[in-house]
Design an enzyme around this catalytic site. Structure first.
Site, PDB file in Angstrom:
ATOM      1  N   CYS A  32      44.326  43.617  46.674  1.00 25.96           N
ATOM      2  CA  CYS A  32      43.476  44.804  46.826  1.00 25.96           C
ATOM      3  C   CYS A  32      44.315  46.056  47.084  1.00 25.96           C
ATOM      4  O   CYS A  32      43.936  47.155  46.706  1.00 25.96           O
ATOM      5  CB  CYS A  32      42.470  44.585  47.934  1.00 25.96           C
TER       6      CYS A  32
ATOM      7  N   GLU B 104      39.897  50.200  39.257  1.00 24.05           N
ATOM      8  CA  GLU B 104      40.778  49.098  39.646  1.00 24.05           C
ATOM      9  C   GLU B 104      40.801  48.060  38.524  1.00 24.05           C
ATOM     10  O   GLU B 104      39.749  47.631  38.060  1.00 24.05           O
ATOM     11  CB  GLU B 104      40.213  48.466  40.927  1.00 24.05           C
TER      12      GLU B 104
ATOM     13  N   GLU C  56      35.067  45.064  52.846  1.00 24.29           N
ATOM     14  CA  GLU C  56      36.457  45.293  52.433  1.00 24.29           C
ATOM     15  C   GLU C  56      36.454  45.226  50.921  1.00 24.29           C
ATOM     16  O   GLU C  56      36.315  44.139  50.345  1.00 24.29           O
ATOM     17  CB  GLU C  56      37.372  44.191  52.994  1.00 24.29           C
TER      18      GLU C  56
ATOM     19  N   LYS D 123      31.180  31.615  53.092  1.00 24.95           N
ATOM     20  CA  LYS D 123      31.057  31.336  51.654  1.00 24.95           C
ATOM     21  C   LYS D 123      32.282  31.877  50.927  1.00 24.95           C
ATOM     22  O   LYS D 123      32.404  33.067  50.657  1.00 24.95           O
ATOM     23  CB  LYS D 123      29.802  31.981  51.051  1.00 24.95           C
TER      24      LYS D 123
HETATM   25  P1  NAD Z   1      33.725  39.561  43.779  1.00 23.01           P
HETATM   26  O1  NAD Z   1      33.047  40.754  44.306  1.00 23.01           O
HETATM   27  O2  NAD Z   1      33.428  39.105  42.407  1.00 23.01           O
HETATM   28  O3  NAD Z   1      33.408  38.279  44.700  1.00 23.01           O
HETATM   29  C1  NAD Z   1      33.703  38.272  46.078  1.00 23.01           C
HETATM   30  C2  NAD Z   1      32.798  37.268  46.753  1.00 23.01           C
HETATM   31  O4  NAD Z   1      31.460  37.719  46.651  1.00 23.01           O
HETATM   32  C3  NAD Z   1      32.821  35.875  46.127  1.00 23.01           C
HETATM   33  O5  NAD Z   1      32.715  34.906  47.148  1.00 23.01           O
HETATM   34  C4  NAD Z   1      31.567  35.878  45.276  1.00 23.01           C
HETATM   35  O6  NAD Z   1      31.032  34.597  45.046  1.00 23.01           O
HETATM   36  C5  NAD Z   1      30.636  36.685  46.151  1.00 23.01           C
HETATM   37  N1  NAD Z   1      29.499  37.295  45.483  1.00 23.01           N
HETATM   38  C6  NAD Z   1      29.360  37.623  44.174  1.00 23.01           C
HETATM   39  N2  NAD Z   1      28.140  38.165  43.957  1.00 23.01           N
HETATM   40  C7  NAD Z   1      27.507  38.202  45.153  1.00 23.01           C
HETATM   41  C8  NAD Z   1      26.232  38.660  45.589  1.00 23.01           C
HETATM   42  N3  NAD Z   1      25.364  39.201  44.750  1.00 23.01           N
HETATM   43  N4  NAD Z   1      25.907  38.537  46.892  1.00 23.01           N
HETATM   44  C9  NAD Z   1      26.778  38.008  47.776  1.00 23.01           C
HETATM   45  N5  NAD Z   1      28.010  37.549  47.419  1.00 23.01           N
HETATM   46  C10 NAD Z   1      28.367  37.651  46.124  1.00 23.01           C
HETATM   47  O7  NAD Z   1      35.260  39.822  44.003  1.00 23.01           O
HETATM   48  P2  NAD Z   1      36.466  38.897  43.573  1.00 23.01           P
HETATM   49  O8  NAD Z   1      36.583  39.032  42.093  1.00 23.01           O
HETATM   50  O9  NAD Z   1      36.311  37.543  44.174  1.00 23.01           O
HETATM   51  O10 NAD Z   1      37.684  39.621  44.316  1.00 23.01           O
HETATM   52  C11 NAD Z   1      38.317  40.713  43.786  1.00 23.01           C
HETATM   53  C12 NAD Z   1      37.913  41.982  44.483  1.00 23.01           C
HETATM   54  O11 NAD Z   1      38.070  41.847  45.892  1.00 23.01           O
HETATM   55  C13 NAD Z   1      38.787  43.149  44.111  1.00 23.01           C
HETATM   56  O12 NAD Z   1      38.006  44.295  43.856  1.00 23.01           O
HETATM   57  C14 NAD Z   1      39.655  43.380  45.330  1.00 23.01           C
HETATM   58  O13 NAD Z   1      40.133  44.675  45.457  1.00 23.01           O
HETATM   59  C15 NAD Z   1      38.741  42.979  46.426  1.00 23.01           C
HETATM   60  N6  NAD Z   1      39.501  42.599  47.635  1.00 23.01           N
HETATM   61  C16 NAD Z   1      39.553  43.487  48.678  1.00 23.01           C
HETATM   62  C17 NAD Z   1      40.293  43.175  49.810  1.00 23.01           C
HETATM   63  C18 NAD Z   1      40.381  44.142  50.965  1.00 23.01           C
HETATM   64  O14 NAD Z   1      40.913  43.778  52.011  1.00 23.01           O
HETATM   65  N7  NAD Z   1      39.890  45.360  50.838  1.00 23.01           N
HETATM   66  C19 NAD Z   1      40.959  41.960  49.882  1.00 23.01           C
HETATM   67  C20 NAD Z   1      40.881  41.082  48.808  1.00 23.01           C
HETATM   68  C21 NAD Z   1      40.143  41.418  47.681  1.00 23.01           C
END
Ligand code: NAD
Length: 485
Positions: free
Chosen positions: A282, A379, A248, A173
């Site tokens: 990230c 962040e 992550e 997803k």
């Molecule tokens: P997000 O948490 O809003 O969404 C990430 C994913 O989770 C999306 O696919 C979203 O649809 C899904 N999601 C949202 N609510 C959910 C739920 N209740 N249950 C299951 N899935 C759900 O994050 P984002 O805004 O897409 O990405 C940014 C964040 O990701 C930042 O905090 C960044 O640091 C982190 N990130 C971390 C890494 C790493 O390697 N550590 C890499 C990339 C991004």
């Protein structure tokens, strides 16, 4: 064409729902995709479960599974430009950056194709010639793979490649904001020979299908990349059935500059550390920690160069970085900056929402920061960097570790001993010495503390998708005599 891939068939959403995809660089809708609801998520889980339980997929040799990954990499390479354009349109990032991301994704597919066959388990010497004892690795089962919008294809590949190498089946997803390259990736996997049901793709918002995916008792593991708060929800939802969870999450990554560093290299890389992809990385170097004695001149030049960074759309050849992903995210970043200023940070540049179309936000520098400020601790996931200073090595280490995150950090110095001492003392999952951002698929990636659980990439990235089983064989069985006859 329909966009959900369930049990080997491309289908529309059960209830006919669609989502408009917006290009962040100009705010226009440029395509629509099918939007899964809970019924579609459940169908995808059912398909992955029965493909796994039927046993034929795990019987396919690891070499053959690796060959599917190799072929997928080749197919993506043939269409690299198309993938890069799709990634640019969805994310708003420059086409140059998108090309790097696609090339990285191909490298990762090839790495796991090669790594899979090297995991052969081990035999254990029990000291008893009648006992054969071995530890073997088996796939975890059905994996739900949830990815964010900043590196859509790359993040999907980091999960799908080890899942396939391990022999898992999966439901992918991607972020609802950036589905295009995940759809193309799924088609490449199918064209490369991935059997029906093994790989399933659902597009949709976490709020509507996240719970179905993460709470299902038919799912053995959830690998999630995204924000900290979402990660907590995912972990809580998965806890009901004690699923394996890999997380992550975010980072608040220190970039330490000692006075004895190669300052031109440090300065140039400090810009890339935070402003690459407009800080939506990230591991972005969002905390610049500079030795007091050089702080004034370093900062002056840093601000001058930051002001000159050119923002532009995906195909603007003169642009140096792109837009933020959405209007909502830009508003969040702006509120973050305003809060920092209200807590006493000094705004040296940026900090204003520009006129015009697209969700651009200028490079923003907040000086005179201290660790208790929210802009230093939290962040922003935008082009915002805070400045702190130190006078001793111990102080630099203490500052850099004063965060609830622990994803990545860097140290700049020409003193080899000092660089090693600092690298060893930092509580972050990746440490760069005299560099920032590079990673290689052979080396683990992941976070200490609240930056996550588990690792992606490297041998441990494959181990996440494997269970270790101990098989103990007594070749000369005899009564134990523990109890009487
Ligand atoms: P997000 O948490 O809003 O969404 C990430 C994913 O989770 C999306 O696919 C979203 O649809 C899904 N999601 C949202 N609510 C959910 C739920 N209740 N249950 C299951 N899935 C759900 O994050 P984002 O805004 O897409 O990405 C940014 C964040 O990701 C930042 O905090 C960044 O640091 C982190 N990130 C971390 C890494 C790493 O390697 N550590 C890499 C990339 C991004």
């Amino acid at each position: 064409m329909t966009d959900l891939h369930i049990n080997g068939v491309w289908v529309a959403a059960h209830d006919g729902a669609e989502r408009e995809i917006i290009c962040p660089a100009d705010g226009t809708v440029f395509k629509k995709v099918d939007e899964a609801g809970p019924a579609d998520a459940q169908a995808a889980i059912d398909a992955a479960r029965s493909a796994f339980d039927s046993g034929w997929w795990t019987q396919i040799s690891v070499i053959q599974r690796g060959a599917i990954l190799e072929r997928t990499g080749d197919l993506i390479e043939e269409r690299l430009e198309e993938f890069a354009q799709a990634e640019s349109m969805d994310t708003g990032k420059r086409i140059v950056e998108a090309r790097y991301d696609i090339a990285d994704s191909i490298r990762c597919l090839r790495y796991f194709a090669q790594l899979g066959p090297t995991f052969s388990g081990r035999s254990v010497d029990t000291g008893d010639s009648h006992i054969q004892s071995r530890v073997q690795y088996e796939p975890v089962g059905v994996a739900v793979l949830i990815t964010p919008w900043n590196y859509p294809l790359l993040q999907a590949v980091w999960k799908v490649a080890p899942a396939i190498a391990a022999g898992c089946t999966f439901v992918l997803k991607p972020s609802e904001l950036t589905p295009s390259t995940s759809i193309m990736f799924m088609q490449a996997l199918v064209d490369a020979g991935l059997p029906p049901g093994v790989g399933n793709l659902v597009l949709g918002a976490g709020a509507s299908i996240g719970e179905t995916l993460t709470s299902s008792s038919k799912v053995d593991m959830v690998s999630f990349t995204g924000g900290l708060e979402t990660g907590k929800r995912v972990m809580a939802s998965a806890a009901a059935t004690i699923k394996k969870v890999a997380l992550e999450l975010g980072g608040k990554n220190p970039n330490i500059i000692f006075a004895d560093a190669d300052l031109e290299a440090a300065l140039d890389n400090a810009l890339t550390a935070i402003f690459l992809h407009s800080g939506q990385v990230c591991s972005a170097g969002s905390r610049l920690i500079v030795e007091q004695s050089i702080h004034h001149s370093f900062l002056q030049e840093f601000v001058e160069r930051a002001k000159k960074i050119r923002l532009g759309g995906p195909f603007d050849e003169s642009a140096e970085t792109g837009a933020l992903i959405s209007e909502a995210h830009r508003n969040k970043v702006h509120t973050f900056v305003e809060k920092g200023v209200s807590e006493g940070a000094e705004l040296l540049c940026g900090g204003e929402i520009p006129e015009g179309p697209g969700y651009f936000y200028p490079p923003t520098i907040l000086a005179n920061c201290t660790t208790h400020m929210s802009c230093v601790q939290d962040e922003s996931f935008g082009p915002v960097v805070t400045i702190e200073t130190f006078t001793t090595e111990e102080q630099a280490i203490a500052l850099a570790n004063d965060t609830y995150y622990g994803l990545a950090g860097a140290v700049w110095t020409q003193d080899a001993g000092k660089s090693q001492r600092v690298a060893n003392a930092l509580r972050h999952g990746t440490i760069w010495i005299n560099d920032f951002h590079p990673y290689v698929p052979q080396a683990e990636w992941g976070g200490f503390k609240q930056s996550g659980i588990g690792r992606e990439l490297g041998p441990n990235g494959l181990l996440e998708y494997l269970e270790a089983k101990h098989v103990y064989h007594n070749t000369s069985p005899a009564p134990s005599g523990w109890f009487g006859a």
